[in-house]
Design an enzyme around this catalytic site. Structure first.
Site, PDB file in Angstrom:
ATOM      1  N   ARG A 223       0.853  -1.043   0.123  1.00 51.31           N
ATOM      2  CA  ARG A 223      -0.016  -0.223   0.018  1.00 51.31           C
ATOM      3  C   ARG A 223       0.951   1.128   0.114  1.00 51.31           C
ATOM      4  NH1 ARG A 223      -3.529  -2.615  -1.689  1.00 51.31           N
ATOM      5  NH2 ARG A 223      -5.419  -3.086  -0.653  1.00 51.31           N
ATOM      6  N   HIS A 271      -0.538  -0.273  -9.906  1.00 50.09           N
ATOM      7  CA  HIS A 271      -1.181  -1.274  -8.906  1.00 50.09           C
ATOM      8  C   HIS A 271      -1.843  -2.427  -9.770  1.00 50.09           C
ATOM      9  CE1 HIS A 271      -3.705  -1.257  -5.072  1.00 50.09           C
ATOM     10  NE2 HIS A 271      -3.700  -2.410  -5.479  1.00 50.09           N
TER      11      HIS A 271
HETATM   12  P1  NDP Z   1      -2.470 -11.383   5.323  1.00 46.93           P
HETATM   13  O1  NDP Z   1      -3.328 -10.657   6.102  1.00 46.93           O
HETATM   14  O2  NDP Z   1      -2.778 -12.719   4.889  1.00 46.93           O
HETATM   15  O3  NDP Z   1      -1.098 -11.253   5.725  1.00 46.93           O
HETATM   16  C1  NDP Z   1      -0.395 -10.198   6.432  1.00 46.93           C
HETATM   17  C2  NDP Z   1       0.822 -10.540   6.834  1.00 46.93           C
HETATM   18  O4  NDP Z   1       1.492  -9.323   7.487  1.00 46.93           O
HETATM   19  C3  NDP Z   1       0.647 -11.431   8.088  1.00 46.93           C
HETATM   20  O5  NDP Z   1       1.869 -12.361   7.804  1.00 46.93           O
HETATM   21  C4  NDP Z   1       1.160 -10.692   9.169  1.00 46.93           C
HETATM   22  O6  NDP Z   1       1.737 -11.311  10.276  1.00 46.93           O
HETATM   23  C5  NDP Z   1       2.327  -9.546   8.904  1.00 46.93           C
HETATM   24  N1  NDP Z   1       1.709  -8.367   9.602  1.00 46.93           N
HETATM   25  C6  NDP Z   1       0.937  -7.522   9.816  1.00 46.93           C
HETATM   26  N2  NDP Z   1       1.074  -6.538  10.747  1.00 46.93           N
HETATM   27  C7  NDP Z   1       2.515  -6.735  10.897  1.00 46.93           C
HETATM   28  C8  NDP Z   1       3.596  -5.978  11.847  1.00 46.93           C
HETATM   29  N3  NDP Z   1       2.916  -5.022  12.240  1.00 46.93           N
HETATM   30  N4  NDP Z   1       4.798  -6.342  11.758  1.00 46.93           N
HETATM   31  C9  NDP Z   1       4.943  -7.474  10.994  1.00 46.93           C
HETATM   32  N5  NDP Z   1       4.058  -8.231  10.221  1.00 46.93           N
HETATM   33  C10 NDP Z   1       2.867  -7.835  10.054  1.00 46.93           C
HETATM   34  O7  NDP Z   1      -2.423 -10.494   3.958  1.00 46.93           O
HETATM   35  P2  NDP Z   1      -2.240 -10.809   2.540  1.00 46.93           P
HETATM   36  O8  NDP Z   1      -0.815 -11.660   2.241  1.00 46.93           O
HETATM   37  O9  NDP Z   1      -3.582 -11.375   1.816  1.00 46.93           O
HETATM   38  O10 NDP Z   1      -2.293  -9.554   1.704  1.00 46.93           O
HETATM   39  C11 NDP Z   1      -1.190  -8.435   1.839  1.00 46.93           C
HETATM   40  C12 NDP Z   1      -1.199  -6.989   1.495  1.00 46.93           C
HETATM   41  O11 NDP Z   1      -1.004  -7.234   0.025  1.00 46.93           O
HETATM   42  C13 NDP Z   1      -2.798  -6.386   1.580  1.00 46.93           C
HETATM   43  O12 NDP Z   1      -3.119  -6.024   2.654  1.00 46.93           O
HETATM   44  C14 NDP Z   1      -2.633  -5.710   0.582  1.00 46.93           C
HETATM   45  O13 NDP Z   1      -2.362  -4.365   1.296  1.00 46.93           O
HETATM   46  C15 NDP Z   1      -1.571  -5.960  -0.489  1.00 46.93           C
HETATM   47  N6  NDP Z   1      -1.959  -6.145  -1.824  1.00 46.93           N
HETATM   48  C16 NDP Z   1      -1.595  -5.493  -2.828  1.00 46.93           C
HETATM   49  C17 NDP Z   1      -2.122  -5.922  -4.186  1.00 46.93           C
HETATM   50  C18 NDP Z   1      -1.372  -5.248  -5.214  1.00 46.93           C
HETATM   51  O14 NDP Z   1      -2.003  -5.415  -6.346  1.00 46.93           O
HETATM   52  N7  NDP Z   1      -0.310  -4.544  -5.334  1.00 46.93           N
HETATM   53  C19 NDP Z   1      -3.139  -7.026  -4.358  1.00 46.93           C
HETATM   54  C20 NDP Z   1      -3.142  -7.630  -3.449  1.00 46.93           C
HETATM   55  C21 NDP Z   1      -2.851  -7.252  -1.935  1.00 46.93           C
HETATM   56  P3  NDP Z   1       1.083 -12.552  11.176  1.00 46.93           P
HETATM   57  O15 NDP Z   1       1.049 -13.670  10.146  1.00 46.93           O
HETATM   58  O16 NDP Z   1       2.149 -12.899  12.051  1.00 46.93           O
HETATM   59  O17 NDP Z   1      -0.013 -11.959  11.494  1.00 46.93           O
HETATM   60  C1  OXD Z   2      -6.096  -5.888  -2.895  1.00 44.88           C
HETATM   61  C2  OXD Z   2      -5.506  -5.142  -3.917  1.00 44.88           C
HETATM   62  O1  OXD Z   2      -5.802  -5.625  -1.907  1.00 44.88           O
HETATM   63  O2  OXD Z   2      -5.796  -5.102  -5.163  1.00 44.88           O
HETATM   64  O3  OXD Z   2      -6.559  -7.002  -3.304  1.00 44.88           O
HETATM   65  O4  OXD Z   2      -4.518  -4.357  -3.734  1.00 44.88           O
END
Ligand code: NDP
Ligand code: OXD
Length: 308
Positions: A223, A271
């Site tokens: 993000r 994006h």
């Molecule tokens: P998940 O919720 O499955 O995973 C989030 C991960 O981040 C977990 O491993 C979590 O740790 C870790 N995390 C959260 N907060 C912290 C912190 N403060 N410190 C360290 N680690 C942290 O999310 P997704 O993998 O499904 O998606 C991740 C992000 O990817 C989305 O939120 C979105 O912003 C972005 N995205 C971007 C896209 C694009 O096209 N550019 C498309 C789709 C998503 P733990 O496992 O220990 O809880």
């Molecule tokens: C998502 C994205 O969060 O597209 O899936 O960024």
């Protein structure tokens, strides 16, 4: 009862068809044709205008078209019903593909050859094995863990950073703020796949860049608000960072006069790292609607207190 579909970026007709094929009795209403708001009990949305969902008095669940729900949670009027995020094989695979492609871009020094091409310089670097490059993935959730596995499968040395410790074959796991420094030390490439929360906002800043070795590269796929843009420009201009690929921005679309567009060592993509196909994403939503109807627990429910 009906489902309201809202997205300015996804094809409403394809999603409606994919949902109705799985749930023939589901009425899908495409915004702005809401009809009677009282008849809507579920919503499938991407970045809806604040207040839209609050206007649906019988809403029972909200399904996000995206994996990240930061924009939904930022709406103070978001109804207190279960919010489910998108976890879908096509979204996961396309993200892993992008992360691997960009790790390979830097590992195979394509940035260097682009620059040399501009100067008509025929000068090769001896290719090195993937195992000589260490890639760190910030966030080891649905997307980060799969990306890390793809990087391992390709032969990279891989580390991951998350809140809790993970056991992923071939991935060195680092957990929590106290292990962030050790995670960053010696990385050649860092890939950000964190959710945007109050804890992770502005995490990609001068302090974090200073903990990376000179010559490291950033791949930011999460993000816009994770990144302090001025600090990135500074780190790249000083040569501390070799370069960056940025897919997400504080302001999207990225304004035409933004310095990232023309920076020779910052690459911009719109994006586009990953997306959900209706063919697979609709099954995820349909499964949750069946669960809702049958009173079974929903899947991929966001824990609002932690913000993801
Ligand atoms: P998940 O919720 O499955 O995973 C989030 C991960 O981040 C977990 O491993 C979590 O740790 C870790 N995390 C959260 N907060 C912290 C912190 N403060 N410190 C360290 N680690 C942290 O999310 P997704 O993998 O499904 O998606 C991740 C992000 O990817 C989305 O939120 C979105 O912003 C972005 N995205 C971007 C896209 C694009 O096209 N550019 C498309 C789709 C998503 P733990 O496992 O220990 O809880
Ligand atoms: C998502 C994205 O969060 O597209 O899936 O960024």
């Amino acid at each position: 009862m009906a489902l309201l579909f809202y997205s300015r970026e996804d094809d409403p007709v394809a999603w409606k068809a994919a949902l109705e094929a799985r749930l023939p009795d589901l009425e899908v209403r495409i915004w702005p044709d809401l009809g009677d708001p009282e008849a809507i009990d579920t919503a499938l949305v991407w970045r809806p205008p604040p207040g839209l969902l609050a206007g649906l008095p019988n809403l029972r669940a909200v399904f996000s078209l995206g994996a990240g729900v930061d924009a939904l949670l930022a709406d103070p009027t978001l109804p207190a019903v279960p919010l489910c995020r998108m976890v879908d094989p096509s979204l996961t695979r396309s993200m892993s593909e992008y992360a691997l492609a960009l790790a390979l871009f830097y590992h195979r020094r394509l940035d260097l050859y682009e620059e040399r091409q501009r100067r008509a310089r025929w000068e090769m670097e001896m290719p090195r094995p993937a195992a000589s490059t260490t890639v760190g993935v910030m966030g080891l959730g649905e997307l980060g863990a799969d990306a890390a596995r793809s990087l391992v499968a390709h032969g990279f040395r891989v580390r991951g950073w998350s809140r809790g410790r993970k056991a992923i074959e071939g991935v060195a796991s680092f957990a929590g703020g106290e292990e962030l420094g050790a995670f960053l030390e010696g990385l050649d490439i860092v890939i950000c796949l964190l959710p945007l929360t109050p804890e992770t906002e502005n995490i990609l800043d001068a302090d974090l860049f200073a903990r990376l070795p000179r010559g490291a590269c950033l791949v930011h796929l999460a993000r816009g608000a994770h990144l302090v843009e001025r600090d990135l420009l500074d780190a790249v201009e000083r040569g501390h960072l070799r370069g960056a690929v940025i897919d997400v921005f504080r302001e999207e679309p990225l304004p035409a006069d933004h310095p990232f567009w023309r920076h020779p060592r910052i690459r911009v993509t719109p994006h586009t790292a990953s997306y959900s196909l209706p063919e697979t994403g609709a099954e995820v939503v349909a499964d949750n609607i069946r669960r809702l109807r049958e009173g079974r627990p929903l899947r991929h429910v966001v824990r609002r207190e932690r913000g993801y």
